[in-house]
Design an enzyme around this catalytic site. Structure first.
Site, short mmCIF file in Angstrom:
data_model
loop_
_atom_site.label_atom_id
_atom_site.label_comp_id
_atom_site.label_asym_id
_atom_site.label_seq_id
_atom_site.Cartn_x
_atom_site.Cartn_y
_atom_site.Cartn_z
CE1 TYR A 46 63.71 79.97 64.42
CE2 TYR A 46 63.07 80.96 66.50
CZ TYR A 46 62.88 80.01 65.52
OH TYR A 46 61.87 79.11 65.61
CD GLU A 48 64.06 81.93 60.47
OE1 GLU A 48 64.82 82.51 61.29
OE2 GLU A 48 62.90 81.58 60.72
CG ASP A 192 70.08 59.57 49.63
OD1 ASP A 192 71.02 59.56 50.45
OD2 ASP A 192 68.87 59.58 49.97
CB THR A 218 72.35 61.29 57.03
OG1 THR A 218 72.99 60.05 56.73
CG2 THR A 218 70.89 61.21 56.63
CE LYS A 221 71.35 56.63 57.45
NZ LYS A 221 70.78 57.87 56.91
NE ARG A 227 69.58 60.77 64.80
CZ ARG A 227 69.52 59.64 64.10
NH1 ARG A 227 68.74 59.56 63.04
NH2 ARG A 227 70.21 58.59 64.46
N1 DSN Z 1 66.56 55.06 58.34
C1 DSN Z 1 67.78 55.01 57.58
C2 DSN Z 1 68.36 53.66 57.53
O1 DSN Z 1 68.31 52.99 58.54
O2 DSN Z 1 68.90 53.24 56.52
C3 DSN Z 1 67.62 55.59 56.24
O3 DSN Z 1 67.20 56.90 56.37
#
Ligand code: DSN
Length: 417
Positions: A46, A48, A192, A218, A221, A227
């Site tokens: 933990y 925080e 974003d 994120t 990707k 993740r």
């Molecule tokens: N779920 C994602 C996507 O597939 O584009 C976006 O967060």
């Protein structure tokens, strides 16, 4: 593993990923090093707070890990400040709204149906339920973002925040033009870049800084890490004059989250280091080349590509003229070990559960090593399936081709579980 049921299911999922062609543009294969960091006892801690300012003892090494992740994120994205704690892209966006806005404040977002995201104001999401959203879409003819429309809506609506984003928009996001509009209405600009983060780092897509005040992404990707989420921002709040970095940090913790996931933060640090290597730049270039080759093949096969093509890693194909439901196409391709997801097309007359489009992307197959010719071949298989829906012989042929390709371009072959 003592839990044989879970062990068996994990093994099956690893095999599914190994033996299939992933064309879902938001999915990728993280490196064994990234995966290894996620499975460490760091998960037990933990912590925080932030490095040097924790609420629990025993954070000496966790502090060093987080500080390293922050330093690498700042360098990688040329950012003045980074917060590596968001658990996901949705959490990152929620933290930004919490940091900069009050419930009921106005946000101008990209319409989900035109390529935006659930957290950019969908009425069934916390964003749409908490804040007052207006949306810009795409021009019905060109299917491109129409900046005169964005400006018109912004001037009328007077948002406090404007969001530039994509989850299914296949064209360049012009951050400079969005910034000029945001400045006219004194709004914050949020980029974003969850889908295109890898392309941005590799200079295959324009950079959101210095145009955006805040950038969320994120890390799993095109960035090909664990993740998770990440927030990058300018040090200074150019609208109120205070510290933007402090507001963002407070938005994440204590605003939205409790303890950070230290095992994921370590994996993020590893992914940032991987993304600094020359091979990563080459990989991102190949993603673009492969996506272009796929779009060209679809067009050659008589399948319409939304907006006429792609500048990034993805495209949406319009299957409305083939008389087969997109869910059936998605499910049918699943059986042949090709993974896509159904998606709305701009101004879709069909509902989101069974829309008129299929979203296709190149990041995961590029990680496997496919090049333009192979990517075009894969697009050709998808096209053949759509055009001959239900034909048994076509299905047999496609399955054989998929098996050949996954053998030729193996992934996780030496990965031991
Ligand atoms: N779920 C994602 C996507 O597939 O584009 C976006 O967060």
């Amino acid at each position: 593993m003592k839990d044989e049921k879970i062990q068996d299911l994990i093994q099956k999922e690893i095999s599914r990923q190994r033996d299939g062609l992933v064309l879902i543009p938001s999915e990728n294969y993280a490196s064994p090093e990234v995966l290894a960091a996620m499975g460490t006892p760091l998960s037990n801690k933990y912590s925080e707070g932030y490095p040097g300012k924790r609420y629990y003892g025993g954070n000496k090494f966790i502090d060093e890990i987080e500080a390293l992740a922050v330093e690498r994120a700042k360098k990688l994205f040329n950012a003045e400040h980074a917060n590596v704690q968001p658990h996901s892209g949705s959490q990152a966006n929620a933290a930004v709204y919490l940091a900069l806005l009050k419930p009921g404040d106005k946000i101008l977002g990209f319409d989900l149906k035109a390529g935006g995201h659930l957290t950019h104001g969908s009425p069934v999401n916390f964003s749409g339920l908490t804040y007052n959203f207006a949306f810009y879409g795409v021009n019905p003819k060109t299917e491109l973002i129409d900046f005169s429309e964005v400006e018109k809506i912004a001037l009328e609506f007077k948002p406090k925040l404007i969001i530039v984003s994509t989850t299914s928009y296949s064209r360049i996001l012009d951050f400079a033009k969005f910034s000029a509009i945001a400045k006219k209405v004194n709004a914050y600009l949020l980029g974003d870049i969850a889908h295109i983060a890898g392309l941005v780092i590799a200079a295959e897509h324009p950079h959101p800084f210095p145009f955006c005040d805040v950038v969320t992404t994120t890390t799993h990707k095109t960035l090909r890490g664990p993740r998770g989420g990440l927030i990058l921002c300018k040090e200074k709040d150019e609208i109120t004059g205070g510290s933007l970095a402090q507001k963002i940090d407070k938005g994440v913790f204590p605003g939205l989250q409790g303890g950070p996931m230290d095992h994921i933060i370590a994996a993020k640090a590893i992914c940032f280091l991987e993304a600094m290597q020359p091979a990563f730049k080459k990989y991102q270039r190949q993603i673009i080349l492969n996506a272009r080759a796929m779009a060209e093949e679809f067009k050659k096969q008589g399948i319409r590509v939304v907006s006429g093509g792609t500048d990034n890693h993805l495209m949406v194909i319009d299957i409305s003229s083939f008389g087969v439901e997109s869910k059936k196409i998605q499910d049918g391709l699943n059986e042949l070990n090709i993974y896509v997801n159904r998606n709305t097309i701009p101004n879709d007359s069909k509902p989101p559960y069974n829309p008129s489009g299929i979203r296709v992307g190149s990041p995961a197959i590029t990680t496997r090593g496919l090049k333009e010719k192979d990517a075009a071949l894969v697009a050709g298989l998808v096209a053949e399936f759509i055009k001959n829906f239900g034909d048994k012989n076509v299905k047999i042929k496609i399955k054989q081709e998929v098996q050949r390709l996954v053998k030729k371009f193996p992934i996780y072959n030496n990965f031991k579980w």
